[in-house]
Design an enzyme around this catalytic site. Sequence first.
Site, PDB file in Angstrom:
ATOM      1  N   HIS A  69       0.838  -1.207   0.000  1.00 50.44           N
ATOM      2  CA  HIS A  69       0.000   0.000   0.000  1.00 50.44           C
ATOM      3  C   HIS A  69       0.873   1.257   0.000  1.00 50.44           C
ATOM      4  CE1 HIS A  69      -3.119  -2.671   2.214  1.00 50.44           C
ATOM      5  NE2 HIS A  69      -3.640  -2.422   1.037  1.00 50.44           N
ATOM      6  N   LYS A 101     -16.347  -9.157   9.527  1.00 57.76           N
ATOM      7  CA  LYS A 101     -16.188 -10.000  10.708  1.00 57.76           C
ATOM      8  C   LYS A 101     -14.730 -10.382  10.950  1.00 57.76           C
ATOM      9  CE  LYS A 101     -18.467 -13.361   7.717  1.00 57.76           C
ATOM     10  NZ  LYS A 101     -18.031 -12.496   6.621  1.00 57.76           N
ATOM     11  N   ARG A 154      -2.062  -6.171  -8.289  1.00 56.55           N
ATOM     12  CA  ARG A 154      -1.003  -7.157  -8.077  1.00 56.55           C
ATOM     13  C   ARG A 154      -1.134  -8.239  -9.138  1.00 56.55           C
ATOM     14  NH1 ARG A 154      -2.855  -7.920  -2.101  1.00 56.55           N
ATOM     15  NH2 ARG A 154      -4.708  -7.349  -3.264  1.00 56.55           N
ATOM     16  N   SER A 168      -2.821  -7.798   2.974  1.00 58.87           N
ATOM     17  CA  SER A 168      -3.097  -7.646   4.409  1.00 58.87           C
ATOM     18  C   SER A 168      -3.480  -8.999   5.010  1.00 58.87           C
ATOM     19  CB  SER A 168      -4.250  -6.660   4.633  1.00 58.87           C
ATOM     20  OG  SER A 168      -3.943  -5.411   4.080  1.00 58.87           O
TER      21      SER A 168
HETATM   22  P1  ADP Z   1      -9.853  -3.795  -0.500  1.00 60.42           P
HETATM   23  O1  ADP Z   1     -10.577  -4.551   0.571  1.00 60.42           O
HETATM   24  O2  ADP Z   1     -10.581  -2.580  -0.995  1.00 60.42           O
HETATM   25  O3  ADP Z   1      -9.291  -4.636  -1.625  1.00 60.42           O
HETATM   26  P2  ADP Z   1      -7.119  -3.545   0.430  1.00 60.42           P
HETATM   27  O4  ADP Z   1      -6.638  -2.760   1.606  1.00 60.42           O
HETATM   28  O5  ADP Z   1      -6.917  -4.999   0.449  1.00 60.42           O
HETATM   29  O6  ADP Z   1      -8.631  -3.135   0.297  1.00 60.42           O
HETATM   30  O7  ADP Z   1      -6.449  -2.963  -0.896  1.00 60.42           O
HETATM   31  C1  ADP Z   1      -6.636  -1.631  -1.308  1.00 60.42           C
HETATM   32  C2  ADP Z   1      -6.033  -1.460  -2.687  1.00 60.42           C
HETATM   33  O8  ADP Z   1      -4.610  -1.646  -2.612  1.00 60.42           O
HETATM   34  C3  ADP Z   1      -6.514  -2.460  -3.740  1.00 60.42           C
HETATM   35  O9  ADP Z   1      -6.556  -1.813  -5.000  1.00 60.42           O
HETATM   36  C4  ADP Z   1      -5.451  -3.516  -3.729  1.00 60.42           C
HETATM   37  O10 ADP Z   1      -5.378  -4.192  -4.977  1.00 60.42           O
HETATM   38  C5  ADP Z   1      -4.206  -2.666  -3.501  1.00 60.42           C
HETATM   39  N1  ADP Z   1      -3.126  -3.432  -2.888  1.00 60.42           N
HETATM   40  C6  ADP Z   1      -3.171  -4.236  -1.822  1.00 60.42           C
HETATM   41  N2  ADP Z   1      -1.968  -4.793  -1.561  1.00 60.42           N
HETATM   42  C7  ADP Z   1      -1.119  -4.313  -2.502  1.00 60.42           C
HETATM   43  C8  ADP Z   1       0.271  -4.524  -2.821  1.00 60.42           C
HETATM   44  N3  ADP Z   1       1.026  -5.380  -2.117  1.00 60.42           N
HETATM   45  N4  ADP Z   1       0.790  -3.856  -3.861  1.00 60.42           N
HETATM   46  C9  ADP Z   1       0.010  -3.014  -4.594  1.00 60.42           C
HETATM   47  N5  ADP Z   1      -1.301  -2.799  -4.386  1.00 60.42           N
HETATM   48  C10 ADP Z   1      -1.869  -3.436  -3.353  1.00 60.42           C
END
Ligand code: ADP
Length: 163
Positions: free
Chosen positions: A17, A41, A90, A128
Amino acid sequence: MSGAIYPGSFDPMTRGHVSIIRSGLVAFDRLVVAVLRNPRKDALFTIEERVEMIREEFKDTPAVEVDSFDGLLVDYCRRKNVRIVLRGLRAVADFEYELQMANMNRHLSPDIETMFLMANDAYFYVSSNLVKEAAKLGGDVSRLVPDSVASRLSAKLGLPPKG
Ligand code: ADP
């Protein structure tokens, strides 16, 4: 001034992120990192904790604003007066879901565009969820998350600090 909203769950924020945010700042003067208030949840951190961790990481970067929202993303964009949604891509697995969401948002609000940045190859497989799973099992994930997150993750899971 050009701005974008980077929405997500950020439970917790990873270095993947962080890398998308830093790359986004190459293109945008202002980036609103917006934590979705979606009662899930399996959430580990509260919305407030997630917002705090992101704020801590970007405390010296005034172009980054950290906020939370609920309801429709396109309505939130309108409230913030921003017309661009930033998302990270990704592996291929992200593509289908991201395309569906971008198209739904375009359907709901044709004046709002979704833009994608490719994940940094160092964090291509970092999510995450995987970070949480590995940390719960005692794995050292300190290089995959910012320092502000690593310490809180250990504390949250009742593990000794690593790194
Ligand atoms: P969501 O539940 O909306 O997918 P996330 O926090 O998992 O929320 O991800 C938010 C955004 O960041 C999404 O577009 C996801 O693809 C991107 N993202 C998550 N992890 C990575 C990473 N390691 N590298 C690049 N983008 C990422």
